[in-house]
Structures are given as structure tokens and as C-alpha cells.
Design an enzyme around this catalytic site. Sequence first.
Site, PDB file in Angstrom:
ATOM      1  N   PHE A 138     -32.010 -11.005  13.819  1.00  0.00           N
ATOM      2  CA  PHE A 138     -31.648 -10.439  15.228  1.00  0.00           C
ATOM      3  C   PHE A 138     -31.966  -9.754  16.478  1.00  0.00           C
ATOM      4  CE2 PHE A 138     -29.279  -7.422  17.417  1.00  0.00           C
ATOM      5  CZ  PHE A 138     -27.868  -7.616  17.398  1.00  0.00           C
ATOM      6  N   ASP A 207     -35.780  -4.784   7.622  1.00  0.00           N
ATOM      7  CA  ASP A 207     -34.485  -3.937   8.094  1.00  0.00           C
ATOM      8  C   ASP A 207     -33.191  -4.138   7.049  1.00  0.00           C
ATOM      9  OD1 ASP A 207     -32.143  -4.494  10.220  1.00  0.00           O
ATOM     10  OD2 ASP A 207     -33.483  -4.712  11.776  1.00  0.00           O
ATOM     11  N   TYR A 232     -24.598   2.694  12.182  1.00  0.00           N
ATOM     12  CA  TYR A 232     -22.602   2.334  12.987  1.00  0.00           C
ATOM     13  C   TYR A 232     -21.916   1.542  12.362  1.00  0.00           C
ATOM     14  CZ  TYR A 232     -25.956  -0.074  15.425  1.00  0.00           C
ATOM     15  OH  TYR A 232     -26.897  -0.926  15.808  1.00  0.00           O
ATOM     16  N   LYS A 233     -22.406   0.333  11.146  1.00  0.00           N
ATOM     17  CA  LYS A 233     -22.391  -0.196  10.428  1.00  0.00           C
ATOM     18  C   LYS A 233     -21.456   0.094   8.633  1.00  0.00           C
ATOM     19  CE  LYS A 233     -25.313  -3.700  12.496  1.00  0.00           C
ATOM     20  NZ  LYS A 233     -24.937  -4.122  13.128  1.00  0.00           N
ATOM     21  N   ARG A 381     -17.464 -14.811  11.892  1.00  0.00           N
ATOM     22  CA  ARG A 381     -17.610 -13.506  11.272  1.00  0.00           C
ATOM     23  C   ARG A 381     -16.952 -12.204  10.874  1.00  0.00           C
ATOM     24  NH1 ARG A 381     -23.268  -9.669  12.364  1.00  0.00           N
ATOM     25  NH2 ARG A 381     -21.611  -9.256  13.811  1.00  0.00           N
TER      26      ARG A 381
HETATM   27  C1  LIG Z   1     -30.624  -6.386  12.212  1.00  0.00           C
HETATM   28  C2  LIG Z   1     -30.366  -5.445  13.271  1.00  0.00           C
HETATM   29  N1  LIG Z   1     -31.208  -5.184  13.934  1.00  0.00           N
HETATM   30  C3  LIG Z   1     -30.744  -4.041  14.395  1.00  0.00           C
HETATM   31  C4  LIG Z   1     -29.809  -4.327  15.585  1.00  0.00           C
HETATM   32  C5  LIG Z   1     -29.671  -3.550  16.277  1.00  0.00           C
HETATM   33  O1  LIG Z   1     -30.499  -2.302  17.040  1.00  0.00           O
HETATM   34  P1  LIG Z   1     -30.324  -1.132  17.913  1.00  0.00           P
HETATM   35  O2  LIG Z   1     -29.199  -0.480  16.495  1.00  0.00           O
HETATM   36  O3  LIG Z   1     -31.544  -1.388  18.536  1.00  0.00           O
HETATM   37  O4  LIG Z   1     -29.154  -1.403  18.904  1.00  0.00           O
HETATM   38  C6  LIG Z   1     -28.530  -4.604  14.776  1.00  0.00           C
HETATM   39  C7  LIG Z   1     -27.588  -4.800  15.688  1.00  0.00           C
HETATM   40  O5  LIG Z   1     -26.784  -4.417  16.106  1.00  0.00           O
HETATM   41  C8  LIG Z   1     -28.946  -6.072  14.005  1.00  0.00           C
HETATM   42  O6  LIG Z   1     -27.883  -6.523  13.884  1.00  0.00           O
HETATM   43  N1  LIG Z   2     -24.530  -2.165  18.171  1.00  0.00           N
HETATM   44  C1  LIG Z   2     -23.466  -3.092  18.731  1.00  0.00           C
HETATM   45  C2  LIG Z   2     -23.388  -2.338  19.806  1.00  0.00           C
HETATM   46  C3  LIG Z   2     -22.156  -2.864  20.871  1.00  0.00           C
HETATM   47  C4  LIG Z   2     -21.641  -4.682  19.714  1.00  0.00           C
HETATM   48  C5  LIG Z   2     -22.291  -4.804  18.814  1.00  0.00           C
HETATM   49  C6  LIG Z   2     -23.104  -4.301  18.582  1.00  0.00           C
HETATM   50  C7  LIG Z   2     -23.653  -4.596  17.124  1.00  0.00           C
HETATM   51  O1  LIG Z   2     -24.167  -3.765  15.570  1.00  0.00           O
HETATM   52  C8  LIG Z   2     -23.960  -5.840  16.588  1.00  0.00           C
HETATM   53  C9  LIG Z   2     -24.481  -6.626  15.447  1.00  0.00           C
HETATM   54  N2  LIG Z   2     -25.926  -5.616  14.521  1.00  0.00           N
HETATM   55  C10 LIG Z   2     -24.305  -7.691  14.888  1.00  0.00           C
HETATM   56  O2  LIG Z   2     -24.856  -8.045  13.752  1.00  0.00           O
HETATM   57  O3  LIG Z   2     -23.833  -8.346  15.743  1.00  0.00           O
END
Ligand SMILES: Cc1ncc(COP(=O)(O)O)c(C=O)c1O
Ligand SMILES: Nc1ccccc1C(=O)C[C@H](N)C(=O)O
Length: 406
Positions: A138, A207, A232-233, A381
Site C-alpha cells: 500500500f 503491517d 477502521y477495517k 475488490r
Molecule cells: C496496508 C495499509 N497500510 C496503511 C494504510 C493506511 O494508513 P493510514 O491509516 O495512515 O491512512 C492502509 C489503508 O488505508 C493500508 O491498506
Molecule cells: N483509510 C481510507 C480512507 C478513505 C478511503 C479509503 C481508505 C482505506 O483505508 C483504503 C484501504 N487502506 C485500502 O486497502 O485500499
Amino acid sequence: MSEREAELAAELGSELAVRAEKLDAADELRGKRDAFVLDDVVYLDGNSLGALPAVVPGRVEDVVRRQWGELRIRSWEESGWWTAPERIGDRIAPLIGAAPGQVVVGDSTSVNVFKALVGAVRMAGEGRDELLVDATTFPTDGYIAESAARMTGCALRPVTPGEVPGALGDRTAAVLLNHVDYRTGRLHDLPALTAAVHAAGAYVVWDLCHSAGALPVGLDEHGVDLAVGCTYKYLNGGPGSPAYLYVRRELQDRFDSPLPGWNSHAEPFGMRAGYEPAPGALRGRVGTPDILSMLALEAALEVWDGVPVEAVRAKSLALTDFFLECVAAYVPEGRVECVTPVPHEERGSQIALRCHDASDVMKRLVERGVVGDFRAPDVLRFGFTPLYVGFADVERAARVLARTLA
Ligand SMILES: Cc1ncc(COP(=O)(O)O)c(C=O)c1O
Ligand SMILES: Nc1ccccc1C(=O)C[C@H](N)C(=O)O
């Protein structure tokens, strides 16, 4: 489609719909769905933003009106605000296979990746000046790794997780990997990769964004050094809910955070000029915690009471297996290509389907009440959150997908 073909498709469809009903009836986690606020949309985007647990709005109302509105400053102590990061960390710990005292909640995943990576390089010490990062990661992890490498004087080597064993050497300081790939849904071999990194004398940072809450992680069991993840997932903490940092107990005394804020000081209210780190996981704290989001997360975690992660994993695999079966039955061959591995040991809790018009297809799917997401350039997805997704949802999603792709 000929009349006979249409008949066959209808028969197959009703057979799968009947199977879905039976699978739902036998599902031990079925009752958990009522713990969430849902409508008749098939929500397959819990791997981006988990659904709202029903207990959250009332709790947030109490935090705002009573704890903040009435108790005001007293709440830092009386409402447990000050100790929330480590208390909630301990609530998440069993879900990722960690004993208490090793997880602290706060900041974003990106910020925790930074703390963990720089902390790992500092532990590795002299002579180790190379940082390996998952080339398919990511993006935020890659950006942070690049900056962490620059700041610590390391060379950054992007490699695929499969290439990691061959790329390790006596100059490797740290390796940043994803447990489940956000795009393909591939589950990487955490025990084997962790062991390989350790055999080279380096530190590993995992991660867990796409695995925590969907499958067992086993951080302690596999001797992971550092880990980060969002909440948040699959943990349903809400938009922008704080992330977490795991620092293995044996490393905590040596963990030298690059963000040593007053919240990680041994005596925060001593207001001393010199920094002295607190013992334990507290060292991962930085500044004042985001209490509203953090306590919403704490309430959201209550849905996990009495839920073993193993049961969640079993249902997750059954859901993704069933989705693949329904897609194979309903979608004309060759219209989509599944990029998620079929073997269970290589699959997270999502299915990613590639097709040339994915962006358009996802827009139309959402209009038809099936919510997944699109990931550039060509991936549909679908995330399966076992706590609230059922088998009838899966069958309906595949049916609507087939109609949309026709
Ligand atoms: C693997 C991974 N790492 C990090 C993040 C995001 O990090 P953050 O919480 O800082 O936006 C995401 C998705 O948002 C992710 O899918
Ligand atoms: N934090 C977000 C805020 C807005 C929209 C998406 C995200 C996601 O978390 C994307 C996710 N990490 C992803 O695997 O695509």
C-alpha cells in the site's frame, strides 16, 4: 443466451441460493450481524471502512455529553482517558496473538510505520544500512519507508515478499512487509518470512491492516518484532480511528522511538526538559490521544466479546470460497480474472477480480446495492467481514455482478 442456457442458469442460481440459506442457518457467527447498523445493501467494503457497531453512537454520546460536557478535565483520570491507548491496546492484543502490555493505540498507521521502521533500524545498529520494503505495498508504507531510509542513512530496496529471503544479508537492518496485500488479497507467510529475517540478524515490521480481525496473526508465537495496523477495517473502529503499534516485550527497553512525545515520557507531568522513556508499550505513545475516536473504537471492540478469531477465519474462508463458486457459476468465463490466490494458506479475507472496465463496473454495482471498491488500474475488490456478511449476501453479490458484467 438460449432458452435452455437461461433455464440451466436459473436452476444453478436457485441451487446456490438454497445452499446459501443452509450455510447461513448453520453459521455460528450469524447473530453477530445484529450488533451492527446495516441496511439491505450487500456491504463488501469492510476492508476499507468497517460497518458501524450499534453500541458506538450511544457510547460516543456519553463520552461527549457526560465525560467531556460534565466531567471536563476530570475525565482524563475519572473516565480513563489518559490510559486509553494502552487499555485499548490490550483489548486488541488477543486478536493479533499478543499478550498484554505490548500494544499501544494512537496516531495513524502511517505514523506508526514510521515509528516502527526507524525504531527497528536504530535497534539493528552499526553496519546494517539497508532497508527492505514490500515493492507491492500500500503506497503510504512505501513513502514512509523511503523517508525513514533517507533519515537513517539506509539504502532502500523494494522487493516482492517472495524475493525477501534472497535479498537478506548482513547489511539488512529492517524489513517492512504486509501480512495481506491490499490489492490482491494475498496472505503472506508471516512465520517463515519472520524466521528468515531473524536468521539474517535483522528486524521485521509487519503491517496488519488487512489481516487483523479477519484471521489469526500470532505475533507472539512467531516472534514478530514490531507490527502496526489500522482499526477502521475489520476492527470496525470508524473513519480515521487510531491505529496501533506492537513492540515485542523483549525489545521494549531498546525501542528508541523517533517521535518521543511527552505522552511516552516516564513522568509526563514532571514537565522535565530531558526525555526519559516510559517502560513498556507506552514508549510508542507520542502526544495527546484522540479521545473521541479512541473511545468509539473501544466501544466497537465490544462486538468481539466471546468471538474466537479462529471462528472468524473459518467463516471468512467459507465466504470467499462460496463467492468464487458463485462467480464461476454466474459470470461468463474469461470476463474477469481472479487475482486472489485460491489456496487457503495464501488468501486473506477479500477477493480481487481483474477486468478492463473495473472502474465502471464498480460504479454500477454500487448503484445496484452491492458495495465493493475499485483499485487502480483494473481491480474489483470485495472484502468479506465475517461478523456481518452472510452467505446469502455473497450469492446476491455474485448474481448482481454477473448481471452488471453482461
Ligand atoms: C496496508 C495499509 N497500510 C496503511 C494504510 C493506511 O494508513 P493510514 O491509516 O495512515 O491512512 C492502509 C489503508 O488505508 C493500508 O491498506
Ligand atoms: N483509510 C481510507 C480512507 C478513505 C478511503 C479509503 C481508505 C482505506 O483505508 C483504503 C484501504 N487502506 C485500502 O486497502 O485500499
